[in-house]
Design an enzyme around this catalytic site. Structure first.
Site, PDB file in Angstrom:
ATOM      1  CG  ASP A 193      -2.225   0.456   0.994  1.00 48.99           C
ATOM      2  OD1 ASP A 193      -2.249   1.765   0.411  1.00 48.99           O
ATOM      3  OD2 ASP A 193      -3.219  -0.093   1.001  1.00 48.99           O
ATOM      4  CG  HIS A 268      -4.439   2.145  -2.040  1.00 50.63           C
ATOM      5  ND1 HIS A 268      -4.581   2.414  -0.786  1.00 50.63           N
ATOM      6  CD2 HIS A 268      -5.776   1.896  -2.396  1.00 50.63           C
ATOM      7  CE1 HIS A 268      -5.772   3.123  -0.528  1.00 50.63           C
ATOM      8  NE2 HIS A 268      -6.358   2.530  -1.354  1.00 50.63           N
ATOM      9  CD  GLU A 331     -10.205   3.911  -0.975  1.00 48.44           C
ATOM     10  OE1 GLU A 331     -11.035   4.097  -0.345  1.00 48.44           O
ATOM     11  OE2 GLU A 331      -9.135   3.370  -0.525  1.00 48.44           O
TER      12      GLU A 331
HETATM   13  C1  TNX Z   1     -11.012   1.564   2.223  1.00 50.27           C
HETATM   14  S1  TNX Z   1     -11.735  -1.298   1.320  1.00 50.27           S
HETATM   15  C2  TNX Z   1      -9.939   0.774   1.450  1.00 50.27           C
HETATM   16  C3  TNX Z   1      -8.686   0.467   2.227  1.00 50.27           C
HETATM   17  C4  TNX Z   1      -8.957   1.259   3.542  1.00 50.27           C
HETATM   18  C5  TNX Z   1     -10.164   0.922   4.158  1.00 50.27           C
HETATM   19  C6  TNX Z   1     -10.402   1.782   5.535  1.00 50.27           C
HETATM   20  C7  TNX Z   1     -10.902  -0.777   0.221  1.00 50.27           C
HETATM   21  C8  TNX Z   1     -10.791  -1.632  -0.727  1.00 50.27           C
HETATM   22  N1  TNX Z   1     -10.069   0.324   0.557  1.00 50.27           N
HETATM   23  O1  TNX Z   1      -7.591   1.174   1.686  1.00 50.27           O
HETATM   24  O2  TNX Z   1      -7.906   0.906   4.461  1.00 50.27           O
HETATM   25  O3  TNX Z   1     -11.253   1.585   3.413  1.00 50.27           O
HETATM   26  O4  TNX Z   1     -11.824   0.894   6.028  1.00 50.27           O
END
Ligand code: TNX
Length: 531
Positions: A193, A268, A331
């Protein structure tokens, strides 16, 4: 530490039939079976190793070094384990467990089922059976019972983010043991990440030399005004060598847990870009990120980057023999691709509509690559946005709609919705009584009430729902003890959601069994959250 009253409870608690997850069919029988030092474990050739595991499980608390043999003299007290092809209707993970006063019999069509019978058998004993040292003057009696059991879902998972906070190898093993105890069969390891890269890749040593370490970590939740951010000044990091990974995979394999590795892309990825700046969209050198949130620094979509990711996946595939390789996909803000001449040129050359389609192109390149090597790509539900790669498995986290869309398109789905499976969320409405968490509210009863198959799916579509998993994102989970606190007992509830037939589920009954089960977890030194 076990106090005297707890120890008495450990010995006295009527473990009765407090099995979690609740078996599909369980019939109490008259009488009981008492394990003694002269009990013999008999096995056939294919269950020899499982017999050895059972003997190892029983040794520390009982002090009995039980013999494991092909047969026993008549009249001997026996625990018999046999693989039995006539039981194929029980499925690859099902089993029968019959306890009578003279004998315990385990039969299963496949080794996994016999392993799960052993997990059930352990839970029939008083909780003290889980002690790591001999329990003096104990009597190891279990109630007679007939159990026929098999799981509702194939994918019964727990997820662990080792990128935001590195978790020692020993804890990963403990989590594997706890998963197995609850008949969970997938451990999804989030290995990379923005805040850290946690797996040795021999072709790219800077990923761990640089990417596994951050200078410090933000304190508390990031204020929207970044000038207010405060940092702890403590370096944080760590990674698993390839030898460590091999050890973890082997440890999990004998416990019937498949480790699903995740290498995040294109978002990430700041730790990777910090290690190899040419992966980024800008010439700047970035540090491994020290804050939390959604990061704009995603990798560029050039061919060299695609080769880099595939080279990483080549080493990952060599280490993880399981079918599923997770490539993240969540994300990935498109700000940098919108401003990047390289990304825009790619969109034009490929005749794509926009940056979402460019991410889908990127994911398809990974899908082709993994598929060509006999593996299946898994991605978070954002991979649906610019068109789904042909063989992708979708992990639905932003609610259930991604799962519904993917199943309708004929793709396999793993349900991981924040509403029911995010173990990083608060366990109490009174957040002042809890350690700092990311937010949210996910009490035990909500986890227990979760139904993984969305009501909108037809029975045909529903077959694509492989199961579900609980997420341990570790921004606010700094160490193993906190991870245990956040995972338990919610993972116990999810295990029952995933194993037990819907019509056998009952929350009051679960809570009654959980009282005994929490004693077990205490004996196992699990820092569970008290009810
Ligand atoms: C969203 S769930 C993210 C993570 C974070 C999390 C915290 C997901 C696929 N991505 O990068 O750690 O929320 O709840």
């Amino acid at each position: 530490m076990i106090t005297l009253p707890t120890l008495l409870l450990v010995l006295a608690a009527d473990s009765g039939l407090a099995v979690i997850p609740r078996p599909a069919h369980l019939t109490p029988r008259p009488g009981s079976f008492t394990l003694t030092g002269s009990t013999i474990i008999t096995t056939d050739a294919r269950s020899r190793a499982l017999g050895g595991m059972l003997a190892d499980y029983l040794f520390p608390a009982t002090g009995f070094r039980l013999a494991v043999r092909p047969s026993a003299p008549s009249g001997a007290r026996v625990v018999a384990i046999r693989l039995d092809a006539t039981l194929t209707a029980l499925g690859a993970e099902g089993y029968r467990l019959d306890v009578t006063p003279g004998r315990v019999t385990i039969r299963a069509p496949q080794p996994a089922g016999a392993f799960y019978a052993i997990q059930t058998l352990r839970q029939l004993f008083p909780p003290a059976i889980f002690r790591a040292a001999r329990v003096p003057a104990a009597v190891w009696t279990i109630p007679a019972v007939s159990i026929e059991d098999s799981p509702r879902f194939r994918w019964r998972g727990v997820h662990l983010d080792v990128a935001r906070h590195f978790m020692p190898k020993e804890f990963v093993k403990k989590l594997v043991d706890l998963a197995a105890l609850h008949k969970l069969n997938r451990l999804h390891l989030h290995l990379t990440d923005d805040q850290g890269w946690r797996i040795e890749i021999r072709q790219y040593p800077r990923l761990t030399a640089v990417g596994a370490w951050r200078r410090q970590t933000i304190i508390g939740r990031p204020d929207p005004d970044s000038t207010k951010w405060r940092f702890d000044g403590q370096p944080h990091g760590g990674f698993y060598t390839q030898d460590d990974i091999t050890e973890l995979v082997a440890y999990a394999q004998v416990r019937f847990v498949t480790i699903v590795p995740e290498i995040e892309m294109p978002g990430h990825s700041q730790a990777a870009i910090a290690s190899y700046p040419e992966l980024g969209n800008k010439p700047d050198t970035l540090p491994v990120w020290t804050a939390w949130g959604v990061d704009e620094n995603i990798v560029n979509p050039g061919d060299a980057t695609i080769r880099f990711e595939q080279n990483v996946l080549t080493e990952v595939m060599a280490l993880f023999p399981g079918r599923w390789i997770h490539v993240g996909g969540d994300e990935a803000p498109k700000t940098q691709w919108k401003a990047s001449p390289l990304a825009q040129a790619r969109i034009r050359e490929l005749g794509l509509k926009d940056e979402d389609e460019l991410q889908s192109h990127f994911t398809r390149r990974m899908d082709e690559f993994l598929t060509a090597h006999g593996r299946s790509l898994v991605g978070w539900d954002e991979i649906l946005e610019g068109g789904l790669a042909p063989n992708a498995v979708v992990m639905s986290w932003r609610g259930i709609d991604g799962g519904i869309a993917a199943a309708r398109a004929g793709h396999d789905v793993v349900m991981a919705p924040g509403s029911h499976t995010y173990f990083d969320h608060y366990q109490s409405a009174d957040t002042t009584a809890e350690p700092l968490a990311i937010g949210g509210f996910l009490p035990l009863d909500t986890v227990y009430a979760y139904e993984p198959v969305p009501a909108a799916l037809t029975p045909d579509e529903a077959r694509h729902v492989l199961g579900a998993q609980g997420q341990l994102w570790t921004e606010y989970i700094p160490d193993p003890k906190r991870a245990e606190y956040m995972a338990f007992p919610r993972a116990c509830a999810l295990a029952e959601v995933l194993w037990t037939p819907q019509e056998e589920k009952s929350y009051p009954d679960f809570l009654a069994r959980l009282a005994t089960h929490l004693v077990r977890l205490g004996v196992l030194d699990v820092n569970y959250r008290p009810l």
